[in-house]
Enzyme design. Structure first.
Site, PDB file in Angstrom:
ATOM      1  N   ARG A 149       0.797  -1.219   0.000  1.00 54.83           N
ATOM      2  CA  ARG A 149       0.000   0.000   0.000  1.00 54.83           C
ATOM      3  C   ARG A 149       0.835   1.278   0.000  1.00 54.83           C
ATOM      4  NH1 ARG A 149      -4.657   0.525   3.064  1.00 54.83           N
ATOM      5  NH2 ARG A 149      -3.447   1.238   4.807  1.00 54.83           N
ATOM      6  N   ARG A 151       8.007   6.779  -5.208  1.00 48.35           N
ATOM      7  CA  ARG A 151       8.079   7.541  -6.468  1.00 48.35           C
ATOM      8  C   ARG A 151       9.385   8.318  -6.628  1.00 48.35           C
ATOM      9  NH1 ARG A 151       4.102  11.208  -3.658  1.00 48.35           N
ATOM     10  NH2 ARG A 151       2.342   9.879  -4.137  1.00 48.35           N
ATOM     11  N   ARG A 189      -6.373  -5.985  15.628  1.00 47.10           N
ATOM     12  CA  ARG A 189      -5.365  -5.183  16.291  1.00 47.10           C
ATOM     13  C   ARG A 189      -6.090  -3.938  16.806  1.00 47.10           C
ATOM     14  NH1 ARG A 189      -1.183  -5.920  18.915  1.00 47.10           N
ATOM     15  NH2 ARG A 189       0.444  -4.397  18.571  1.00 47.10           N
ATOM     16  N   ARG A 202       2.568   7.025  15.847  1.00 48.23           N
ATOM     17  CA  ARG A 202       2.350   8.318  15.183  1.00 48.23           C
ATOM     18  C   ARG A 202       2.003   9.377  16.213  1.00 48.23           C
ATOM     19  NH1 ARG A 202      -1.430   6.224  10.153  1.00 48.23           N
ATOM     20  NH2 ARG A 202      -2.672   5.169  11.720  1.00 48.23           N
ATOM     21  N   GLU A 237      -0.407   7.889  19.223  1.00 44.89           N
ATOM     22  CA  GLU A 237      -1.144   6.669  18.843  1.00 44.89           C
ATOM     23  C   GLU A 237      -0.287   5.445  19.169  1.00 44.89           C
ATOM     24  OE1 GLU A 237      -2.961   6.930  14.924  1.00 44.89           O
ATOM     25  OE2 GLU A 237      -2.612   4.792  14.610  1.00 44.89           O
ATOM     26  N   TYR A 293     -10.146  -4.074   5.681  1.00 47.17           N
ATOM     27  CA  TYR A 293      -9.655  -2.720   5.866  1.00 47.17           C
ATOM     28  C   TYR A 293     -10.204  -1.903   4.712  1.00 47.17           C
ATOM     29  CZ  TYR A 293      -7.107   1.423   6.749  1.00 47.17           C
ATOM     30  OH  TYR A 293      -6.829   2.733   7.040  1.00 47.17           O
ATOM     31  N   ASP A 342     -10.958   1.997   3.237  1.00 46.24           N
ATOM     32  CA  ASP A 342     -10.851   3.439   3.382  1.00 46.24           C
ATOM     33  C   ASP A 342     -12.253   4.039   3.302  1.00 46.24           C
ATOM     34  OD1 ASP A 342      -8.138   4.015   3.840  1.00 46.24           O
ATOM     35  OD2 ASP A 342      -7.651   3.688   1.735  1.00 46.24           O
TER      36      ASP A 342
HETATM   37  P1  FAD Z   1     -17.155   2.029  11.842  1.00 48.82           P
HETATM   38  O1  FAD Z   1     -16.700   3.430  11.731  1.00 48.82           O
HETATM   39  O2  FAD Z   1     -16.381   1.126  12.725  1.00 48.82           O
HETATM   40  O3  FAD Z   1     -18.686   2.075  12.294  1.00 48.82           O
HETATM   41  C1  FAD Z   1     -19.374   0.937  12.815  1.00 48.82           C
HETATM   42  C2  FAD Z   1     -20.278   1.443  13.915  1.00 48.82           C
HETATM   43  O4  FAD Z   1     -21.107   0.355  14.371  1.00 48.82           O
HETATM   44  C3  FAD Z   1     -19.518   1.952  15.128  1.00 48.82           C
HETATM   45  O5  FAD Z   1     -19.959   3.243  15.473  1.00 48.82           O
HETATM   46  C4  FAD Z   1     -19.841   0.926  16.211  1.00 48.82           C
HETATM   47  O6  FAD Z   1     -19.867   1.479  17.507  1.00 48.82           O
HETATM   48  C5  FAD Z   1     -21.210   0.445  15.765  1.00 48.82           C
HETATM   49  N1  FAD Z   1     -21.550  -0.883  16.290  1.00 48.82           N
HETATM   50  C6  FAD Z   1     -20.797  -2.017  16.218  1.00 48.82           C
HETATM   51  N2  FAD Z   1     -21.421  -3.041  16.830  1.00 48.82           N
HETATM   52  C7  FAD Z   1     -22.596  -2.554  17.308  1.00 48.82           C
HETATM   53  C8  FAD Z   1     -23.645  -3.118  18.056  1.00 48.82           C
HETATM   54  N3  FAD Z   1     -23.605  -4.397  18.464  1.00 48.82           N
HETATM   55  N4  FAD Z   1     -24.717  -2.347  18.367  1.00 48.82           N
HETATM   56  C9  FAD Z   1     -24.754  -1.039  17.979  1.00 48.82           C
HETATM   57  N5  FAD Z   1     -23.769  -0.444  17.293  1.00 48.82           N
HETATM   58  C10 FAD Z   1     -22.698  -1.194  16.952  1.00 48.82           C
HETATM   59  N6  FAD Z   1      -9.944   5.877   5.871  1.00 48.82           N
HETATM   60  C11 FAD Z   1      -9.587   6.823   4.968  1.00 48.82           C
HETATM   61  O7  FAD Z   1     -10.173   6.906   3.887  1.00 48.82           O
HETATM   62  N7  FAD Z   1      -8.573   7.727   5.262  1.00 48.82           N
HETATM   63  C12 FAD Z   1      -7.883   7.704   6.427  1.00 48.82           C
HETATM   64  O8  FAD Z   1      -6.982   8.528   6.646  1.00 48.82           O
HETATM   65  C13 FAD Z   1      -8.232   6.692   7.378  1.00 48.82           C
HETATM   66  N8  FAD Z   1      -7.568   6.608   8.541  1.00 48.82           N
HETATM   67  C14 FAD Z   1      -7.886   5.620   9.423  1.00 48.82           C
HETATM   68  C15 FAD Z   1      -7.164   5.559  10.619  1.00 48.82           C
HETATM   69  C16 FAD Z   1      -7.441   4.561  11.530  1.00 48.82           C
HETATM   70  C17 FAD Z   1      -6.661   4.504  12.814  1.00 48.82           C
HETATM   71  C18 FAD Z   1      -8.464   3.600  11.246  1.00 48.82           C
HETATM   72  C19 FAD Z   1      -8.756   2.494  12.213  1.00 48.82           C
HETATM   73  C20 FAD Z   1      -9.201   3.676  10.073  1.00 48.82           C
HETATM   74  C21 FAD Z   1      -8.921   4.688   9.154  1.00 48.82           C
HETATM   75  N9  FAD Z   1      -9.659   4.817   7.972  1.00 48.82           N
HETATM   76  C22 FAD Z   1      -9.294   5.786   7.059  1.00 48.82           C
HETATM   77  C23 FAD Z   1     -10.811   3.920   7.652  1.00 48.82           C
HETATM   78  C24 FAD Z   1     -12.172   4.510   8.113  1.00 48.82           C
HETATM   79  O9  FAD Z   1     -12.149   4.653   9.508  1.00 48.82           O
HETATM   80  C25 FAD Z   1     -13.289   3.540   7.659  1.00 48.82           C
HETATM   81  O10 FAD Z   1     -13.345   3.489   6.244  1.00 48.82           O
HETATM   82  C26 FAD Z   1     -14.714   3.913   8.144  1.00 48.82           C
HETATM   83  O11 FAD Z   1     -14.741   4.427   9.430  1.00 48.82           O
HETATM   84  C27 FAD Z   1     -15.566   2.655   8.074  1.00 48.82           C
HETATM   85  O12 FAD Z   1     -16.898   2.925   8.476  1.00 48.82           O
HETATM   86  P2  FAD Z   1     -17.827   1.733   9.005  1.00 48.82           P
HETATM   87  O13 FAD Z   1     -19.198   2.305   9.150  1.00 48.82           O
HETATM   88  O14 FAD Z   1     -17.659   0.543   8.150  1.00 48.82           O
HETATM   89  O15 FAD Z   1     -17.208   1.311  10.414  1.00 48.82           O
HETATM   90  N1  UDP Z   2       4.268   1.484   7.271  1.00 52.14           N
HETATM   91  C1  UDP Z   2       5.602   1.508   7.640  1.00 52.14           C
HETATM   92  N2  UDP Z   2       6.196   2.695   7.947  1.00 52.14           N
HETATM   93  C2  UDP Z   2       5.526   3.870   7.902  1.00 52.14           C
HETATM   94  C3  UDP Z   2       4.170   3.861   7.511  1.00 52.14           C
HETATM   95  C4  UDP Z   2       3.560   2.645   7.218  1.00 52.14           C
HETATM   96  O1  UDP Z   2       6.236   0.465   7.693  1.00 52.14           O
HETATM   97  O2  UDP Z   2       6.126   4.925   8.195  1.00 52.14           O
HETATM   98  C5  UDP Z   2       3.637   0.162   6.954  1.00 52.14           C
HETATM   99  C6  UDP Z   2       3.016  -0.501   8.182  1.00 52.14           C
HETATM  100  O3  UDP Z   2       3.171  -1.899   8.047  1.00 52.14           O
HETATM  101  C7  UDP Z   2       1.556  -0.134   8.056  1.00 52.14           C
HETATM  102  C8  UDP Z   2       1.361  -0.171   6.534  1.00 52.14           C
HETATM  103  O4  UDP Z   2       2.604   0.314   6.009  1.00 52.14           O
HETATM  104  O5  UDP Z   2       0.719  -1.040   8.724  1.00 52.14           O
HETATM  105  C9  UDP Z   2       0.212   0.670   6.007  1.00 52.14           C
HETATM  106  O6  UDP Z   2       0.434   2.021   6.344  1.00 52.14           O
HETATM  107  P1  UDP Z   2      -0.662   3.153   6.147  1.00 52.14           P
HETATM  108  O7  UDP Z   2      -0.080   4.454   6.596  1.00 52.14           O
HETATM  109  O8  UDP Z   2      -1.214   3.052   4.777  1.00 52.14           O
HETATM  110  O9  UDP Z   2      -1.801   2.612   7.108  1.00 52.14           O
HETATM  111  P2  UDP Z   2      -2.796   3.155   8.218  1.00 52.14           P
HETATM  112  O10 UDP Z   2      -2.258   2.613   9.503  1.00 52.14           O
HETATM  113  O11 UDP Z   2      -2.815   4.654   8.185  1.00 52.14           O
HETATM  114  O12 UDP Z   2      -4.052   2.535   7.851  1.00 52.14           O
END
Ligand code: FAD
Ligand code: UDP
Length: 368
Positions: A173, A177, A250, A281, A301, A349, A351
């Site tokens: 991922r 470049r 995780r 981070r 984080e 996973y 986005d």
């Molecule tokens: P969720 O946001 O998890 O929503 C599910 C909801 O269901 C939650 O509110 C939960 O509480 C609820 N729920 C679960 N079980 C029950 C239950 N039994 N009863 C009632 N409610 C319940 N995407 C990007 O595009 N750009 C980013 O920079 C990016 N950064 C991220 C960074 C992190 C650390 C993480 C973990 C994800 C990131 N993502 C990012 C991904 C993004 O968070 C997800 O695409 C998006 O939130 C998914 O939405 P969802 O509705 O599928 O899940």
């Molecule tokens: N990663 C890494 N070094 C960095 C950033 C990312 O090795 O500085 C690796 C790590 O394994 C991570 C994966 O690339 O789980 C995906 O990173 P990204 O930033 O896309 O993921 P995010 O945790 O934001 O979803």
């Protein structure tokens, strides 16, 4: 006829987009959410005018024009471009791996010099024809210098396992470049909602009935009886009472601090790539929207083992879990009264753009 057409379990992005579309089509929807707020993991806390990404930094990026137009029709997005830094043993480098990084690492100035240096580094691993794990994948892609400084430590703490025990695809991922371009993403469109993600979620859920602090599993029979159909966006293994075993996740722990200074680190995101630093981070939230303020809010984080009571953030898509998920998926497909969507029900996973696209696609399929 039941009280609602749809019961939607989970007010995250998937549930909110689905509810929005269903409501527009005149369907009666009830959303139940176990947390005390809507938005799932994109929710923001507001701390003295700064939108704090409570569950980790979220940057919307996509090449899907339809999805970009859809979210921008609900709330305008700014032009934030993610250009995180990597800090290794006190030294700062640009990410993703680009000419700025190569120049800082090796003193090379031209793409030809950088390519020659990388080719020399990769040559050491030319005997690896098919990378069997993340370490081999990274070494054959970038060579030892980049792997050891930026990937090995970060990845091992993020996933709580050795890089030799992780699947190769995780590392695919990261863009690589040969231009002086620090944009982390290759997508056509990128930004964050002006005023924070809650504006997006609130626009999606406008006119939809939502019950907070309501766990579906606390009274399944009651909720099952409420609507003709259900959309479930929670954990799929829990839905099926873990009958094929638990899916691994995780988790993360966030330590957020308010600081009496204007600009703490000069960037929204700095990755700490060595193993010895326990966090992965540091996020300085005001930089997402260039929020003017004399104070700042930063979040450290920390990767964390997952157990009951913690948030399941990242699926562990290894062979064992993929096999278990395939069995749940089969059960889900056979259950006509329930739709399964979102990152937890699909054990993926995704986005945010993938999430919006998938929720819109599900709704269009139903309409047909
Ligand atoms: P969720 O946001 O998890 O929503 C599910 C909801 O269901 C939650 O509110 C939960 O509480 C609820 N729920 C679960 N079980 C029950 C239950 N039994 N009863 C009632 N409610 C319940 N995407 C990007 O595009 N750009 C980013 O920079 C990016 N950064 C991220 C960074 C992190 C650390 C993480 C973990 C994800 C990131 N993502 C990012 C991904 C993004 O968070 C997800 O695409 C998006 O939130 C998914 O939405 P969802 O509705 O599928 O899940
Ligand atoms: N990663 C890494 N070094 C960095 C950033 C990312 O090795 O500085 C690796 C790590 O394994 C991570 C994966 O690339 O789980 C995906 O990173 P990204 O930033 O896309 O993921 P995010 O945790 O934001 O979803």
């Amino acid at each position: 006829m039941k009280q609602y057409d749809y019961l939607i379990v989970g007010a995250g992005l998937f549930g909110a987009v689905f509810a929005h579309e269903a409501r527009k089509a005149g369907k009666r929807c009830l959303v139940i959410e176990q947390r005390s707020h809507v938005g799932g993991n994109i929710y923001c806390d507001n701390v003295e005018g700064i939108n704090v990404h409570k569950y980790g930094a979220h940057i919307f990026h996509t090449s899907n024009k339809e999805v970009w137009d859809y979210v921008n029709s609900l709330v305008p997005f700014n032009r934030f471009t993610n250009s995180p830094m990597a800090c290794y043993k006190g030294e700062l480098y640009n990410l993703p791996f680009n000419m700025n990084t190569f120049n800082r690492l090796w003193g090379v100035k031209t793409p030809a010099e950088a390519q020659a240096k990388i080719a020399e580094q990769r040559a050491e691993y030319s005997s690896i024809a098919e990378p069997a794990n993340l370490e081999e994948q990274a070494l054959t892609l970038c060579g030892k210098d980049i792997y050891e400084r930026f990937i090995k430590g970060y990845t091992e703490k993020q996933w709580g396992r050795l890089a030799t025990e992780l699947p190769p695809f995780i590392i695919k991922r990261i863009p690589f470049r040969f231009t002086y371009d620090n944009n982390y993403f290759n997508d056509d469109f990128q930004g964050v909602p002006i005023g924070g993600y809650n504006k997006l979620i609130d626009a999606l859920l406008a006119g939809v009935e939502v019950l907070l602090d309501t766990d579906y599993f606390a009274d399944r029979d009651k909720w099952n009886g409420m609507a003709d159909k259900m959309l479930f966006t929670g954990c799929i293994d829990q839905y099926f009472d873990y009958r094929f075993g638990r899916l691994s996740y995780r988790s993360l722990r966030f330590d957020t601090k308010q600081l009496a200074e204007e600009n703490f680190q000069g960037a929204a995101v700095i990755n700490y790539t060595e193993r010895e630093v326990p966090y992965t981070r540091v996020i300085e939230h005001k930089h997402f929207e260039s929020t003017p303020s004399p104070i700042t809010v930063v979040t450290y984080e920390y990767p964390d083992d997952y157990e009951d009571g913690k948030v399941p953030y990242y699926p562990v898509n290894d062979a064992r879990n993929s096999e278990i998920y395939a069995k749940y998926k089969e059960l889900a497909a056979a259950d006509e009264s329930v739709l399964f969507g979102g990152r937890l029900a699909q054990y993926t996973y995704a986005d945010m753009d993938d999430t919006v696209e998938a929720a819109l696609a599900l709704w269009s399929k139903i309409k047909e």
